[in-house]
Design a protein around this motif. Structure first.
Motif, PDB file in Angstrom:
ATOM      1  N   THR A   1       3.546  88.214   4.727  1.00 27.25           N
ATOM      2  CA  THR A   1       2.475  87.219   4.664  1.00 27.25           C
ATOM      3  C   THR A   1       1.871  86.995   6.046  1.00 27.25           C
ATOM      4  OG1 THR A   1       4.081  85.463   4.975  1.00 27.25           O
ATOM      5  CG2 THR A   1       3.479  85.951   2.716  1.00 27.25           C
ATOM      6  N   ALA A   2       0.637  86.581   6.054  1.00 30.26           N
ATOM      7  CA  ALA A   2      -0.042  86.325   7.322  1.00 30.26           C
ATOM      8  C   ALA A   2       0.621  85.152   8.031  1.00 30.26           C
ATOM      9  CB  ALA A   2      -1.506  86.022   7.066  1.00 30.26           C
ATOM     10  N   GLN A   3       0.604  85.220   9.347  1.00 26.92           N
ATOM     11  CA  GLN A   3       1.192  84.137  10.127  1.00 26.92           C
ATOM     12  C   GLN A   3       0.157  83.065  10.399  1.00 26.92           C
ATOM     13  OE1 GLN A   3       2.601  86.426  13.432  1.00 26.92           O
ATOM     14  NE2 GLN A   3       4.675  86.427  12.642  1.00 26.92           N
ATOM     15  N   SER A   4       0.566  81.843  10.170  1.00 26.75           N
ATOM     16  CA  SER A   4      -0.333  80.735  10.457  1.00 26.75           C
ATOM     17  C   SER A   4      -0.215  80.353  11.923  1.00 26.75           C
ATOM     18  CB  SER A   4       0.027  79.537   9.590  1.00 26.75           C
ATOM     19  OG  SER A   4       1.281  79.034   9.993  1.00 26.75           O
ATOM     20  N   THR A   5      -1.204  79.605  12.387  1.00 28.95           N
ATOM     21  CA  THR A   5      -1.150  79.094  13.757  1.00 28.95           C
ATOM     22  C   THR A   5       0.116  78.278  13.962  1.00 28.95           C
ATOM     23  OG1 THR A   5      -3.548  79.066  13.899  1.00 28.95           O
ATOM     24  CG2 THR A   5      -2.378  77.601  15.401  1.00 28.95           C
ATOM     25  N   GLU A   6       0.495  77.550  12.927  1.00 25.29           N
ATOM     26  CA  GLU A   6       1.703  76.724  13.009  1.00 25.29           C
ATOM     27  C   GLU A   6       2.959  77.585  13.228  1.00 25.29           C
ATOM     28  OE1 GLU A   6       3.765  73.633  10.000  1.00 25.29           O
ATOM     29  OE2 GLU A   6       1.573  73.599  10.041  1.00 25.29           O
ATOM     30  N   ASP A   7       3.013  78.728  12.542  1.00 24.63           N
ATOM     31  CA  ASP A   7       4.151  79.652  12.726  1.00 24.63           C
ATOM     32  C   ASP A   7       4.243  80.101  14.186  1.00 24.63           C
ATOM     33  OD1 ASP A   7       4.849  79.678  10.020  1.00 24.63           O
ATOM     34  OD2 ASP A   7       3.562  81.418   9.584  1.00 24.63           O
ATOM     35  N   VAL A   8       3.097  80.455  14.730  1.00 23.81           N
ATOM     36  CA  VAL A   8       3.075  80.940  16.119  1.00 23.81           C
ATOM     37  C   VAL A   8       3.496  79.822  17.069  1.00 23.81           C
ATOM     38  CG1 VAL A   8       1.630  81.893  17.959  1.00 23.81           C
ATOM     39  CG2 VAL A   8       1.296  82.654  15.607  1.00 23.81           C
ATOM     40  N   MET A   9       2.997  78.617  16.817  1.00 26.23           N
ATOM     41  CA  MET A   9       3.349  77.485  17.687  1.00 26.23           C
ATOM     42  C   MET A   9       4.839  77.188  17.616  1.00 26.23           C
ATOM     43  SD  MET A   9       0.726  76.657  19.318  1.00 26.23           S
ATOM     44  CE  MET A   9       1.050  75.029  19.964  1.00 26.23           C
ATOM     45  N   GLU A  10       5.412  77.273  16.426  1.00 24.83           N
ATOM     46  CA  GLU A  10       6.853  77.032  16.301  1.00 24.83           C
ATOM     47  C   GLU A  10       7.640  78.064  17.093  1.00 24.83           C
ATOM     48  OE1 GLU A  10       8.243  76.715  12.295  1.00 24.83           O
ATOM     49  OE2 GLU A  10       7.019  74.935  11.903  1.00 24.83           O
ATOM     50  N   ALA A  11       7.219  79.304  16.986  1.00 22.56           N
ATOM     51  CA  ALA A  11       7.917  80.369  17.706  1.00 22.56           C
ATOM     52  C   ALA A  11       7.776  80.174  19.219  1.00 22.56           C
ATOM     53  CB  ALA A  11       7.361  81.735  17.301  1.00 22.56           C
ATOM     54  N   ARG A  12       6.572  79.825  19.642  1.00 22.60           N
ATOM     55  CA  ARG A  12       6.316  79.624  21.078  1.00 22.60           C
ATOM     56  C   ARG A  12       7.162  78.473  21.623  1.00 22.60           C
ATOM     57  NH1 ARG A  12       0.193  79.238  22.090  1.00 22.60           N
ATOM     58  NH2 ARG A  12       0.216  77.117  22.880  1.00 22.60           N
ATOM     59  N   HIS A  13       7.188  77.391  20.884  1.00 26.40           N
ATOM     60  CA  HIS A  13       7.982  76.254  21.343  1.00 26.40           C
ATOM     61  C   HIS A  13       9.469  76.571  21.284  1.00 26.40           C
ATOM     62  CE1 HIS A  13       4.336  73.421  20.554  1.00 26.40           C
ATOM     63  NE2 HIS A  13       4.298  73.995  21.728  1.00 26.40           N
ATOM     64  N   GLY A  14       9.873  77.310  20.274  1.00 26.84           N
ATOM     65  CA  GLY A  14      11.278  77.738  20.192  1.00 26.84           C
ATOM     66  C   GLY A  14      11.653  78.618  21.368  1.00 26.84           C
ATOM     67  N   PHE A  15      10.761  79.506  21.727  1.00 28.55           N
ATOM     68  CA  PHE A  15      10.987  80.388  22.882  1.00 28.55           C
ATOM     69  C   PHE A  15      11.219  79.554  24.145  1.00 28.55           C
ATOM     70  CE2 PHE A  15       9.111  82.689  26.506  1.00 28.55           C
ATOM     71  CZ  PHE A  15       9.869  83.844  26.507  1.00 28.55           C
ATOM     72  N   MET A  16      10.350  78.583  24.377  1.00 30.99           N
ATOM     73  CA  MET A  16      10.479  77.737  25.568  1.00 30.99           C
ATOM     74  C   MET A  16      11.750  76.886  25.501  1.00 30.99           C
ATOM     75  SD  MET A  16       7.995  78.572  27.492  1.00 30.99           S
ATOM     76  CE  MET A  16       6.353  79.304  27.434  1.00 30.99           C
ATOM     77  N   ARG A  17      12.085  76.432  24.308  1.00 32.56           N
ATOM     78  CA  ARG A  17      13.291  75.602  24.169  1.00 32.56           C
ATOM     79  C   ARG A  17      14.555  76.405  24.393  1.00 32.56           C
ATOM     80  NH1 ARG A  17      12.100  71.161  19.481  1.00 32.56           N
ATOM     81  NH2 ARG A  17      14.287  70.706  19.864  1.00 32.56           N
ATOM     82  N   MET A  18      14.534  77.658  23.993  1.00 31.15           N
ATOM     83  CA  MET A  18      15.675  78.536  24.254  1.00 31.15           C
ATOM     84  C   MET A  18      15.852  78.727  25.758  1.00 31.15           C
ATOM     85  SD  MET A  18      17.144  79.411  21.447  1.00 31.15           S
ATOM     86  CE  MET A  18      17.952  81.003  21.595  1.00 31.15           C
ATOM     87  N   LEU A  19      14.731  78.906  26.444  1.00 33.48           N
ATOM     88  CA  LEU A  19      14.813  79.030  27.905  1.00 33.48           C
ATOM     89  C   LEU A  19      15.390  77.747  28.504  1.00 33.48           C
ATOM     90  CD1 LEU A  19      11.401  80.774  28.675  1.00 33.48           C
ATOM     91  CD2 LEU A  19      13.662  81.711  29.174  1.00 33.48           C
ATOM     92  N   ALA A  20      14.846  76.607  28.071  1.00 34.24           N
ATOM     93  CA  ALA A  20      15.269  75.322  28.626  1.00 34.24           C
ATOM     94  C   ALA A  20      16.746  75.039  28.331  1.00 34.24           C
ATOM     95  CB  ALA A  20      14.401  74.197  28.079  1.00 34.24           C
ATOM     96  N   LEU A  21      17.183  75.417  27.136  1.00 32.47           N
ATOM     97  CA  LEU A  21      18.586  75.194  26.752  1.00 32.47           C
ATOM     98  C   LEU A  21      19.526  75.957  27.687  1.00 32.47           C
ATOM     99  CD1 LEU A  21      20.370  73.903  24.441  1.00 32.47           C
ATOM    100  CD2 LEU A  21      20.334  76.154  23.404  1.00 32.47           C
ATOM    101  N   ASN A  22      19.199  77.197  27.928  1.00 33.76           N
ATOM    102  CA  ASN A  22      20.051  78.024  28.787  1.00 33.76           C
ATOM    103  C   ASN A  22      19.929  77.619  30.256  1.00 33.76           C
ATOM    104  OD1 ASN A  22      21.436  80.222  27.056  1.00 33.76           O
ATOM    105  ND2 ASN A  22      19.381  80.053  26.221  1.00 33.76           N
ATOM    106  N   MET A  23      18.725  77.226  30.661  1.00 35.53           N
ATOM    107  CA  MET A  23      18.553  76.685  32.017  1.00 35.53           C
ATOM    108  C   MET A  23      19.392  75.420  32.174  1.00 35.53           C
ATOM    109  SD  MET A  23      16.536  78.404  34.062  1.00 35.53           S
ATOM    110  CE  MET A  23      15.750  77.296  35.245  1.00 35.53           C
ATOM    111  N   GLY A  24      19.404  74.601  31.135  1.00 33.30           N
ATOM    112  CA  GLY A  24      20.166  73.351  31.170  1.00 33.30           C
ATOM    113  C   GLY A  24      21.659  73.587  31.305  1.00 33.30           C
ATOM    114  N   GLN A  25      22.152  74.648  30.681  1.00 30.29           N
ATOM    115  CA  GLN A  25      23.578  74.968  30.808  1.00 30.29           C
ATOM    116  C   GLN A  25      23.914  75.356  32.244  1.00 30.29           C
ATOM    117  OE1 GLN A  25      24.066  77.718  27.545  1.00 30.29           O
ATOM    118  NE2 GLN A  25      24.528  76.073  26.102  1.00 30.29           N
ATOM    119  N   LEU A  26      23.039  76.161  32.824  1.00 33.88           N
ATOM    120  CA  LEU A  26      23.268  76.563  34.218  1.00 33.88           C
ATOM    121  C   LEU A  26      23.137  75.363  35.150  1.00 33.88           C
ATOM    122  CD1 LEU A  26      21.318  79.959  34.396  1.00 33.88           C
ATOM    123  CD2 LEU A  26      23.801  79.620  34.234  1.00 33.88           C
ATOM    124  N   SER A  27      22.128  74.551  34.882  1.00 37.84           N
ATOM    125  CA  SER A  27      21.895  73.374  35.711  1.00 37.84           C
ATOM    126  C   SER A  27      23.069  72.388  35.631  1.00 37.84           C
ATOM    127  CB  SER A  27      20.581  72.741  35.271  1.00 37.84           C
ATOM    128  OG  SER A  27      20.488  71.423  35.682  1.00 37.84           O
TER     129      SER A  27
END
Ligand code: ASC
Length: 132
Positions: A1-27
């Motif tokens: 199925t076609a991806q909605s803008t919302e799908d892309v935004m969720e993935a983008r925010h998830g990507f950033m949150r994954m980075l932040a989560l791992n940065m937070g562990q190191l921090s």
């Protein structure tokens, strides 16, 4: 199925949150709030390294800037200055290279790695992320 803008935004925010989560562990370990664990530190850093290999610029599809969407923090500069934006991700990938090895050997080794990674986060956010 076609991806909605919302799908892309969720993935983008998830990507950033994954980075932040791992940065937070190191921090947390760098600050002594989380007990230093070499394997856990190496895993967090390896996760960041892996995420920098993702084609993240592809998540910034047209029509998803902070001027288009309320839940977007991406400044129009992402699209207006896309070459510099792509360079920022490239620099981030370079900064992350070797991070998982760099954090091994003791709690004191996390700080310099974190500074390098965090510097990349900040450099890109300064130009391309809407101030909070
Ligand atoms: C993080 C996080 C950011 C960056 C930034 C580094 O952990 O969520 O946005 O690091 O604070 O300067």
């Amino acid at each position: 199925t076609a991806q909605s803008t919302e799908d892309v935004m969720e993935a983008r925010h998830g990507f950033m949150r994954m980075l932040a989560l791992n940065m937070g562990q190191l921090s947390g370990m760098a600050k002594g709030e989380i007990e230093y664990d070499e394997a856990a530190a190496a895993t967090a850093a390896a996760n960041i390294e892996a995420l920098t290999q993702y084609t993240a610029t592809g998540l910034f599809v047209p029509g998803t800037s902070s001027e288009d969407l309320e839940n977007s923090g991406a400044l129009p500069a992402v699209w207006d200055n896309s070459e510099k934006f792509a360079q920022e991700f490239q620099s981030f990938a370079e900064a992350a290279t070797g991070a998982s090895e760099g954090v091994k050997g003791g709690q004191g080794n996390i700080g310099p790695v974190l500074q390098k990674l965090g510097g990349s986060c900040k450099s890109c956010h300064d130009d391309f992320r809407k101030p909070e």
